[in-house]
Structures are given as C-alpha cells and as structure tokens.
Scaffold this active site. Structure first.
Site, PDB file in Angstrom:
ATOM      1  N   THR A 108       0.831  -1.209   0.000  1.00 17.70           N
ATOM      2  CA  THR A 108       0.000   0.000   0.000  1.00 17.70           C
ATOM      3  C   THR A 108       0.860   1.251   0.000  1.00 17.70           C
ATOM      4  O   THR A 108       0.621   2.188  -0.777  1.00 17.70           O
ATOM      5  CB  THR A 108      -0.960   0.001   1.209  1.00 17.70           C
ATOM      6  N   THR A 157      13.491   5.419   9.814  1.00 19.00           N
ATOM      7  CA  THR A 157      14.421   4.385  10.259  1.00 19.00           C
ATOM      8  C   THR A 157      14.041   3.041   9.640  1.00 19.00           C
ATOM      9  O   THR A 157      12.881   2.648   9.665  1.00 19.00           O
ATOM     10  CB  THR A 157      14.390   4.258  11.798  1.00 19.00           C
ATOM     11  N   ASN A 165      -5.821  -9.926  -7.133  1.00 11.92           N
ATOM     12  CA  ASN A 165      -5.846 -10.476  -5.780  1.00 11.92           C
ATOM     13  C   ASN A 165      -7.154 -11.193  -5.429  1.00 11.92           C
ATOM     14  O   ASN A 165      -7.205 -11.947  -4.460  1.00 11.92           O
ATOM     15  CB  ASN A 165      -5.594  -9.370  -4.749  1.00 11.92           C
ATOM     16  N   ALA A 201       6.220  -8.835   1.853  1.00 11.83           N
ATOM     17  CA  ALA A 201       6.823 -10.004   2.502  1.00 11.83           C
ATOM     18  C   ALA A 201       5.781 -10.984   3.017  1.00 11.83           C
ATOM     19  O   ALA A 201       5.961 -12.206   2.923  1.00 11.83           O
ATOM     20  CB  ALA A 201       7.711  -9.556   3.659  1.00 11.83           C
ATOM     21  N   HIS A 202       4.675 -10.471   3.548  1.00 15.57           N
ATOM     22  CA  HIS A 202       3.759 -11.370   4.258  1.00 15.57           C
ATOM     23  C   HIS A 202       2.904 -12.230   3.331  1.00 15.57           C
ATOM     24  O   HIS A 202       2.146 -13.085   3.793  1.00 15.57           O
ATOM     25  CB  HIS A 202       2.885 -10.595   5.249  1.00 15.57           C
ATOM     26  N   GLN A 256       0.714 -10.362  -5.588  1.00 20.92           N
ATOM     27  CA  GLN A 256       0.243 -11.747  -5.612  1.00 20.92           C
ATOM     28  C   GLN A 256       1.077 -12.655  -6.521  1.00 20.92           C
ATOM     29  O   GLN A 256       0.768 -13.835  -6.659  1.00 20.92           O
ATOM     30  CB  GLN A 256      -1.232 -11.795  -6.036  1.00 20.92           C
ATOM     31  N   CYS A 259      -8.009  -6.255   2.501  1.00 19.44           N
ATOM     32  CA  CYS A 259      -8.007  -4.820   2.768  1.00 19.44           C
ATOM     33  C   CYS A 259      -9.395  -4.226   2.667  1.00 19.44           C
ATOM     34  O   CYS A 259      -9.618  -3.083   3.037  1.00 19.44           O
ATOM     35  CB  CYS A 259      -7.087  -4.099   1.780  1.00 19.44           C
TER      36      CYS A 259
END
Length: 376
Positions: free
Chosen positions: A75, A240, A154, A203-204, A182, A326
């Site tokens: 996102t 950071t 998706n 990553a997830h 995806q 989402c």
C-alpha cells in the site's frame, strides 16, 4: 481442544516460515543497530544485513540491488510510486491509466489524485477479468504519464500480460507500474527483461513478516519531464529502516526462489482437483474460468448459498474469504467481480479460496465436503 480452522486465505497473508523467523530473531535482540548509523559496529552490521536482503530480492526477480527500496508494504509502495510520478510530471501531463479491477490501494490513490487535478482513465475488463491491451493503447495520449496495472488480480487470480503492456508503454514513452503483490515469489518475474519501470511486492504474502515490502524502480526510468524516477523515490525519507523486517523479507525471497517450482506444481494440482470436483458435482462455478489464472487463487461462485452464510457457517472449520483482506470488512459487492459484469446476486455467492505451501489434499477434501454440504 478444538482444532484450528483449515486455512484457505493465503492470498490475504501467510504464516512466517521458520527459516525466516530464525533469520530475523538476532536482529531484535543482538544486532539491533540502526542501519543508518555507520559510525559504530552495531549500525554497520545492520547496514550489511539490509544490503544482503537487497541481494536476495535481486536474485529472485533479476533486478539491480540499487533498484530495491524497502517500504512498509504494498500500500505504501503504491501510493509512493503513483503520487511521486504524478506530482513530478505536471509540466508534461496529468493522465494516468488503470483498470476498474485494480486493488483498492491503487483505486483510492487515483481517486485522491483526481481531487487535485489528475485525469484518470479506468479501463474495463471483460467477463473473465481480462484487459484488452488494444483499449489500453487507444487510451494513451500525449499527456499520459503512467500506466498502473496489476500482474495477478488479488481476488480472481487473473494474470495480466505484463509483457504486452510494458511493450505498449515503452512504445509511447509512458511509465509502467505493476502491483506484483500476488505474483512475487510465486510466479517467474524478470524485472530487467520486462518493460516494467516500477513494481511493488510484500513479505507477508510469501511467508515473511507483516509490515515490510518493497518497491523496485528501474535505474533508467524517467518521467516525461526527464526526471529520474529512482531519484524521486530515493529523495523520500522513509524513516528508520525496519532491519528485522528487511532481513525477513530477504530470507523469504531466498526461500521462495528455491521452492517456487515445487510449490507451483503442488498447488496447481490441488487447484485443478478442486475445479474438477466443482464441475463434476455442480457445486459451483469458477469466476474468470477462461482466463489465464494463477493457481494460488480460485474465486468460486457457490451454487446454492451466499458467501457470507457459507463463511460464517464454517468459520470454526475453514478460513476462506470473499475477496481482498483490505476491503473484506466492507459489506458491499466486490468491485472486481462487478467490473467483470457479475450481478450482485452472483457476486454475493462468490468466495475466494487461496492455497499455500502447506495446503494438503486432506484439507482440500474437507473444503469440498463443506461446499457439498452447503449445496445440499
């Protein structure tokens, strides 16, 4: 003790792979330095870890390490890519092309930009969720600055022909951004060989941690104003760096590269089996059945029960969804299925089943049994 529901929502998120977890752990407790703090050992070790993760990403998708930017997820990558290109192309144009079947993050970003002067073309898709690339080319004008189209949908798993799309964009000197959330780590992708200028991933979705993703920006990509897109993204202070998350993304990318073919073959077999059972027993219809689709996602129109009743009735047994995580809390028709011409009644009977590396035939049989019971 009750068993956990069988998970069929891997397109929403995945559990963290043990190898990924083990790779991340030291960067929480031992190697906790700030990757920007180059004056001491802890910072240097964190910086080395970030560079290693860039290398792991680059090997999976064939990009240069300096083309990798880490973000909090797709996102943020989407908003960053589209908005930076728009605001730095205003002297050359304000026209962006996307489709009605895109992820809400793309559609919401485009709608926000419309309020400040962007002209957005939302292309139609056919009843199989496919985009006619001739319509794309016809929509490109002298003021077109960006085309934003996803690789794998998706909700339906429909695969876009990013090769043709990229070729069209290059022909007309228009930047091409694709959401590969995806497909990254699941389907072969070659960033260098395709005419893709910007690409986002997460990553997830590949057994890595939540809260970390990436944006690839081709080194030679320029806006119509002649500004380096890489410079535009590089100039944004993303704060950071999330070193443990970056390490996790890198390791997840490495694991995905080695397991891609094995996972693909296994899941394709499971997907094919489910489709055969649905067809033979008349339990449901596959949405976008004639399109080229990723085997990781199957959107099913149940024969005799609405999706909400099926999901709630089986929530202690199965974990499936109606579409995008989402947007799943919104009780409204899927905009993707609506763009394909499905009536509200048909869309309301549709569920999304998504497979993962640990999905088994036994688990799939229980899903088929639940669908059969719902239709009896």
């Amino acid at each position: 003790m009750n068993e956990e529901p069988i998970y069929f929502d891997f397109a929403s998120t995945t559990p963290v792979n043990e190898e990924v977890y083990d790779a991340m752990s030291p960067y929480f407790l031992s190697y906790y330095g700030n990757a920007s703090s180059s004056t001491h050992k802890q910072g240097e070790m964190a910086s080395i870890a970030v560079e290693k993760a860039k290398n792991q990403v680059s090997k999976l998708i064939n990009c240069d390490e300096n083309e990798v930017f880490f973000t909090s997820g797709s996102t943020e990558s989407i908003k960053l890519a589209i908005s930076r290109v728009f605001y730095n192309s205003l002297d050359a144009g304000n026209h962006i092309i996307t489709s009605k079947a895109e992820h809400k993050a793309v559609l919401d970003t485009c709608e926000d930009l419309e309020r400040v002067g962007a002209r957005i073309t939302y292309l139609d898709v056919d009843d199989n969720g496919k985009l006619d690339t001739s319509l794309l080319e016809d929509s490109i004008g002298s003021d077109t600055i960006l085309v934003a189209l996803m690789h794998v949908n998706n909700e339906t798993g429909v695969i876009a022909d990013i090769g043709d799309i990229g070729t069209i964009c290059k022909k007309h000197n228009v930047l091409f951004f694709t959401d590969a959330t995806q497909s990254y780590g699941k389907l072969p992708l070659n960033f260098q060989d395709e005419n893709i200028d910007l690409l986002c991933f997460n990553a997830h979705k590949i057994y890595g941690p939540k809260g970390i993703g990436g944006l690839l920006v081709k080194s030679n990509a320029k806006t119509k104003s002649g500004v380096s897109v890489k410079h535009l993204i590089d100039s944004v202070n993303l704060g950071t760096q999330n070193v443990p998350g970056i390490v996790g993304l890198g390791k997840a990318s490495e694991v995905a590269m080695f397991k891609m073919e094995t996972n693909y073959q296994k899941i394709q077999k499971l997907n094919t089996h489910l489709q055969q059972k649905l067809r033979q027993s008349k339990l449901g219809i596959v949405n976008a059945v004639s399109a080229n689709r990723s085997p990781f996602i199957l959107n099913i129109q149940l024969a005799n029960q609405d999706a909400e009743s099926f999901i709630l009735g089986n929530k202690n047994v199965l974990s499936v969804s109606t579409g995008s995580a989402c947007n799943s809390r919104l009780l409204e028709q899927s905009h993707v299925l609506k763009s394909m011409g499905l009536s509200k009644e048909k869309a309301d009977r549709s569920i999304r089943v998504s497979f993962g590396a640990m999905t088994t035939q036994t688990q799939l049989n229980k899903l088929i049994k639940a669908i059969r019971s719902a239709n009896s």
